[in-house]
Design a protein around this motif. Structure first.
Motif, PDB file in Angstrom:
ATOM      1  N   ASN A   9     -10.021  10.473   4.713  1.00 10.52           N
ATOM      2  CA  ASN A   9     -10.001  11.041   3.368  1.00 10.52           C
ATOM      3  C   ASN A   9     -10.406  12.509   3.465  1.00 10.52           C
ATOM      4  N   TYR A  10      -9.918  13.275   2.506  1.00 10.62           N
ATOM      5  CA  TYR A  10     -10.089  14.725   2.508  1.00 10.62           C
ATOM      6  C   TYR A  10     -10.513  15.225   1.132  1.00 10.62           C
ATOM      7  N   ALA A  11     -11.243  16.318   1.138  1.00 11.54           N
ATOM      8  CA  ALA A  11     -11.494  17.024  -0.110  1.00 11.54           C
ATOM      9  C   ALA A  11     -10.175  17.612  -0.601  1.00 11.54           C
ATOM     10  N   ASP A  12      -9.993  17.651  -1.907  1.00 14.89           N
ATOM     11  CA  ASP A  12      -8.739  18.173  -2.461  1.00 14.89           C
ATOM     12  C   ASP A  12      -8.469  19.600  -1.997  1.00 14.89           C
ATOM     13  N   SER A  13      -9.520  20.363  -1.813  1.00 14.57           N
ATOM     14  CA  SER A  13      -9.365  21.779  -1.477  1.00 14.57           C
ATOM     15  C   SER A  13      -8.792  22.008  -0.086  1.00 14.57           C
ATOM     16  N   VAL A  14      -8.808  20.979   0.772  1.00 12.63           N
ATOM     17  CA  VAL A  14      -8.329  21.171   2.142  1.00 12.63           C
ATOM     18  C   VAL A  14      -7.114  20.322   2.475  1.00 12.63           C
ATOM     19  N   LYS A  15      -6.681  19.496   1.540  1.00 13.79           N
ATOM     20  CA  LYS A  15      -5.518  18.645   1.803  1.00 13.79           C
ATOM     21  C   LYS A  15      -4.298  19.499   2.133  1.00 13.79           C
ATOM     22  N   GLY A  16      -3.611  19.106   3.183  1.00  6.78           N
ATOM     23  CA  GLY A  16      -2.437  19.844   3.613  1.00  6.78           C
ATOM     24  C   GLY A  16      -2.742  20.999   4.548  1.00  6.78           C
ATOM     25  N   ARG A  17      -4.022  21.350   4.695  1.00  7.55           N
ATOM     26  CA  ARG A  17      -4.404  22.441   5.597  1.00  7.55           C
ATOM     27  C   ARG A  17      -5.284  21.973   6.754  1.00  7.55           C
ATOM     28  N   PHE A  18      -6.130  21.019   6.494  1.00  6.63           N
ATOM     29  CA  PHE A  18      -7.051  20.504   7.506  1.00  6.63           C
ATOM     30  C   PHE A  18      -6.615  19.108   7.940  1.00  6.63           C
ATOM     31  N   SER A  19      -6.934  18.783   9.177  1.00 10.53           N
ATOM     32  CA  SER A  19      -6.613  17.463   9.703  1.00 10.53           C
ATOM     33  C   SER A  19      -7.765  16.969  10.563  1.00 10.53           C
ATOM     34  N   ILE A  20      -8.239  15.772  10.280  1.00 12.65           N
ATOM     35  CA  ILE A  20      -9.328  15.180  11.052  1.00 12.65           C
ATOM     36  C   ILE A  20      -8.745  14.156  12.015  1.00 12.65           C
ATOM     37  N   SER A  21      -9.309  14.104  13.207  1.00 16.26           N
ATOM     38  CA  SER A  21      -8.871  13.121  14.185  1.00 16.26           C
ATOM     39  C   SER A  21     -10.066  12.660  15.005  1.00 16.26           C
ATOM     40  N   ARG A  22      -9.903  11.534  15.663  1.00 20.30           N
ATOM     41  CA  ARG A  22     -10.993  10.951  16.431  1.00 20.30           C
ATOM     42  C   ARG A  22     -10.511  10.495  17.803  1.00 20.30           C
ATOM     43  N   ASP A  23     -11.450  10.477  18.707  1.00 21.28           N
ATOM     44  CA  ASP A  23     -11.269   9.826  19.989  1.00 21.28           C
ATOM     45  C   ASP A  23     -12.392   8.800  20.077  1.00 21.28           C
ATOM     46  N   ASN A  24     -12.093   7.578  19.702  1.00 20.52           N
ATOM     47  CA  ASN A  24     -13.145   6.562  19.624  1.00 20.52           C
ATOM     48  C   ASN A  24     -13.752   6.250  20.996  1.00 20.52           C
ATOM     49  N   ALA A  25     -12.942   6.297  22.016  1.00 19.88           N
ATOM     50  CA  ALA A  25     -13.442   5.987  23.354  1.00 19.88           C
ATOM     51  C   ALA A  25     -14.483   7.017  23.808  1.00 19.88           C
ATOM     52  N   GLU A  26     -14.313   8.248  23.378  1.00 21.72           N
ATOM     53  CA  GLU A  26     -15.218   9.329  23.771  1.00 21.72           C
ATOM     54  C   GLU A  26     -16.235   9.667  22.687  1.00 21.72           C
TER      55      GLU A  26
END
Length: 114
Positions: free
Chosen positions: A57-74
């Protein structure tokens, strides 16, 4: 749990930065990791969060500009920030939430010049 955020810096309007956060210690495998921003004289706000299952989920102010991702193993979480604006300036904190407990990193400063 310890969190170490990195990747902040000074960038011009329209530029990009990628933040990284490494979590270490005893980490329950089901958790939510997120990025928060605290601008000068403003409260800390959620920017983006991602669960181990992949929900984001994202704040409305950053939608379309920011992207969050994860590396669960690390136990890593990243925030790719594109088309940065001066109002994105602030200290960015990494947070890990699990089983009713929250852990915070020390923050990394992002400054966007106009």
């Amino acid at each position: 749990v310890q969190l170490q955020a990195s990747g902040g810096g000074l960038v011009q309007t329209g530029g990009s930065l990628r933040l990284s956060c490494a979590a270490s210690g005893s980490i329950f495998p089901i958790n939510v990791m997120g990025w928060y921003r605290q601008a000068p004289e403003k409260p800390r706000e959620l920017i983006a969060a991602a669960s181990t299952s992949g929900t984001t989920n994202y704040a409305d102010s950053v939608k379309g500009r920011f992207s969050i991702s994860r590396d669960n193993a690390e136990n890593m979480v990243y925030l790719q920030m594109n088309r940065l604006r001066p109002e994105d300036t602030g200290v960015y904190y990494c947070r890990l939430s699990t089983r009713g407990n929250d852990s915070w990193g020390r923050g990394t400063l992002v400054t966007v010049s106009s």
